[in-house]
Design a protein around this motif. Structure first.
Motif, PDB file in Angstrom:
ATOM      1  N   UNK A   1      36.291  46.259  48.553  1.00  0.00           N
ATOM      2  CA  UNK A   1      35.494  45.147  48.019  1.00  0.00           C
ATOM      3  C   UNK A   1      36.382  43.925  47.792  1.00  0.00           C
ATOM      4  N   UNK A   2      37.592  44.161  47.258  1.00  0.00           N
ATOM      5  CA  UNK A   2      38.508  43.054  47.004  1.00  0.00           C
ATOM      6  C   UNK A   2      39.037  42.449  48.304  1.00  0.00           C
TER       7      UNK A   2
ATOM      8  N   UNK B   1      35.435  51.226  54.991  1.00  0.00           N
ATOM      9  CA  UNK B   1      34.820  50.604  53.811  1.00  0.00           C
ATOM     10  C   UNK B   1      34.662  49.090  53.986  1.00  0.00           C
ATOM     11  N   UNK B   2      35.659  48.422  54.532  1.00  0.00           N
ATOM     12  CA  UNK B   2      35.546  46.958  54.658  1.00  0.00           C
ATOM     13  C   UNK B   2      34.440  46.560  55.641  1.00  0.00           C
TER      14      UNK B   2
ATOM     15  N   UNK C   1      31.934  44.173  42.699  1.00  0.00           N
ATOM     16  CA  UNK C   1      32.785  43.239  41.961  1.00  0.00           C
ATOM     17  C   UNK C   1      32.258  41.817  42.119  1.00  0.00           C
ATOM     18  N   UNK C   2      32.841  40.922  41.334  1.00  0.00           N
ATOM     19  CA  UNK C   2      32.589  39.500  41.546  1.00  0.00           C
ATOM     20  C   UNK C   2      33.919  38.803  41.785  1.00  0.00           C
ATOM     21  N   UNK C   3      33.867  37.832  42.649  1.00  0.00           N
ATOM     22  CA  UNK C   3      35.086  37.060  42.915  1.00  0.00           C
ATOM     23  C   UNK C   3      34.756  35.587  42.901  1.00  0.00           C
TER      24      UNK C   3
ATOM     25  N   UNK D   1      31.053  50.476  48.543  1.00  0.00           N
ATOM     26  CA  UNK D   1      30.689  51.071  49.840  1.00  0.00           C
ATOM     27  C   UNK D   1      31.009  52.563  49.816  1.00  0.00           C
ATOM     28  N   UNK D   2      30.311  53.276  50.680  1.00  0.00           N
ATOM     29  CA  UNK D   2      30.572  54.716  50.824  1.00  0.00           C
ATOM     30  C   UNK D   2      31.069  54.966  52.238  1.00  0.00           C
TER      31      UNK D   2
END
Lengths: 306, 306
Positions: free
Chosen positions: B98-99, B139-140, B31-33, B11-12
């Motif tokens: 992202x996490x 960002x979130x 990312x991948x989770x 994200x920006x």
């Protein structure tokens, strides 16, 4: 067409979180102007009904705006302007802007519309410069374009028109005290915290979003001015009580109209806007200050030919 | 469903004139989770591929966000989280977000979605607090909601999702220097002039307007940060050149991504966005700083189940 009769609407600048950038146009409050094309070059203010304002074109906001337009277009004719003022000078609902915008709008129409309404903003601003000392665009823009307007930039001039949600109504209360724009400017702090600026940006962004999505609740949540209202509202009698009373009556929120002394509220629907007017009036009746209240839809087009 | 695999987008935040309020979500960087529901209470970070980050849940942004959600929902189970990091930590494109967002999104889904994506923002913010010292949402919010998001208010938390115009593409260049969020914060001036705040409001309002009306030129005109970029950009090598090169390549404009060091540009159409990436790369090649460039559409939905 050698003569035009126009309705020149009142406007609300600032609109709470939109200090110096946002404005909106009223439907049912405004001046009337009759502009006549003549063989006599230049601009003549022939009559002003309802206000004691200078007839000399160079000292009159309509005259100055008209002259700046003529200086640009250089038509082979002149114009007589007759003004019926219904918007009280110094009320904070764009009295000078109505005259300045009306003058350039009418002349442009009589000349066959060589300029767009947006292009006229610059010339109307020259009238505002006479009235308040700075050529601001936040009242003349909604007067010319209708709805809400955002003055994005002055250099270069960049004004964005935003359609108002259809059920949005405005209530205005004008406490008849004298409050000069210059004095209302002088109380402002020159510097503010970055934190407050960020809060203001959040609310302004939210308000713009609310206008496009017709989200009345969001519009209400955003009617919060972090920067100017806290210092300027002390100049307006019963400001906090007025704002709170309108909200209690169901209004979405409100703030200072322009640099005051008028206070506005936005409501969803005319019925609520009328209740807000009653609530405003009830507060003002606790004082000895004479007042005038208006309820209006938002004018979608700005100045109208009568 | 006991296991979920998700894509957690970059994200920006800030987006030029939208300092601390605006954010947008990328489509092709993330990312991948893998999150697995277990009988063992609590949160376990079982593996992190691609980055050297703490596995202890209380010291990991995904872990902290997950724990704050579990503390609220009190489910009768626990969760194992495996993360494949593609977004570099400290790049300024929302690696920690992202996490944090991914963890709460995945857990919520595995529990049958008791909360909306908007309600998850608060819990993801707790992970951000661990990463940067403050529980910011810029960002979130786009990671969870997609498109553009406006954080109107933190008290109460009020986030507005705005659909991005369909042809809007993002170019990001990540100069691989270390620039800590805390340091990027420390250069900011605590106070600014009211005049600059007004200019920022005009541009932010214009940008929001441009997004709703899909007016790409207007979006470009508004990508001007009056408050933060002038001081923060000195921390980013070749910032002015990067921005100018992207514009020369046809981009609408750009700015610092989050608190840097990444720099972004917005373009109309993927072809122009790719040209902006080449222009970015050409500038970076003049330095010895390693870099990575990304071109991405704007992700309309945020985190996706793979």
């Amino acid at each position: 067409m050698n003569e035009i009769q126009i309705f020149c609407p009142a406007t609300i600048a600032n609109v709470s979180c939109g200090f110096d950038v946002l404005g909106l146009c009223l439907e049912s409050v405004g001046d009337e102007m009759t502009i006549t094309k003549t063989d006599r070059m230049g601009v003549r203010i022939t009559d002003i009904i309802g206000a004691n304002l200078p007839l000399e074109a160079e000292k009159n906001v309509a005259g100055v705006a008209a002259l700046s337009l003529l200086h640009h277009l250089l038509p082979n004719c002149g114009f007589d302007i007759k003004i019926t003022k219904n918007i009280k000078a110094g009320s904070g609902i764009g009295s000078s802007a109505a005259s300045a915008a009306g003058a350039v709008y009418g002349i442009n129409k009589l000349l066959g519309s060589p300029l767009t309404d947006k292009e006229l903003i610059y010339f109307a601003m020259q009238g505002e410069a006479l009235a308040s000392g700075s050529p601001h665009a936040d009242n003349v823009s909604p007067a010319l374009l209708g709805g809400f307007t955002l003055v994005r930039s002055y250099d270069p001039l960049d004004v964005i028109a935003i359609t108002a949600p259809p059920e949005l109504y405005v209530t205005v209360i004008h406490p008849q005290i004298e409050l000069k724009t210059k004095d209302a400017r002088s109380v402002l702090k020159e510097n503010i915290s970055l934190k407050k600026a960020t809060i203001q940006c959040g609310n302004l962004g939210g308000l713009i979003s609310g206008l496009y999505t017709q989200n009345y609740d969001l519009i209400g949540r955003c009617l919060h001015d972090e920067l100017v209202e806290p210092v300027r509202s002390i100049l307006i009698p019963k400001f906090a009580e007025l704002k709170e009373a309108a909200k209690q009556a169901g209004a979405l929120g409100g703030g200072i109209s322009g640099s005051g002394p008028s206070v506005f509220a936005l409501s969803r629907g005319e019925t609520t806007a009328r209740k807000a007017a009653e609530a405003f009036a009830a507060i003002m009746q606790q004082t000895s200050v004479p007042f005038e209240a208006h309820v209006s839809a938002i004018n979608p087009t700005g100045i109208k030919i009568m």
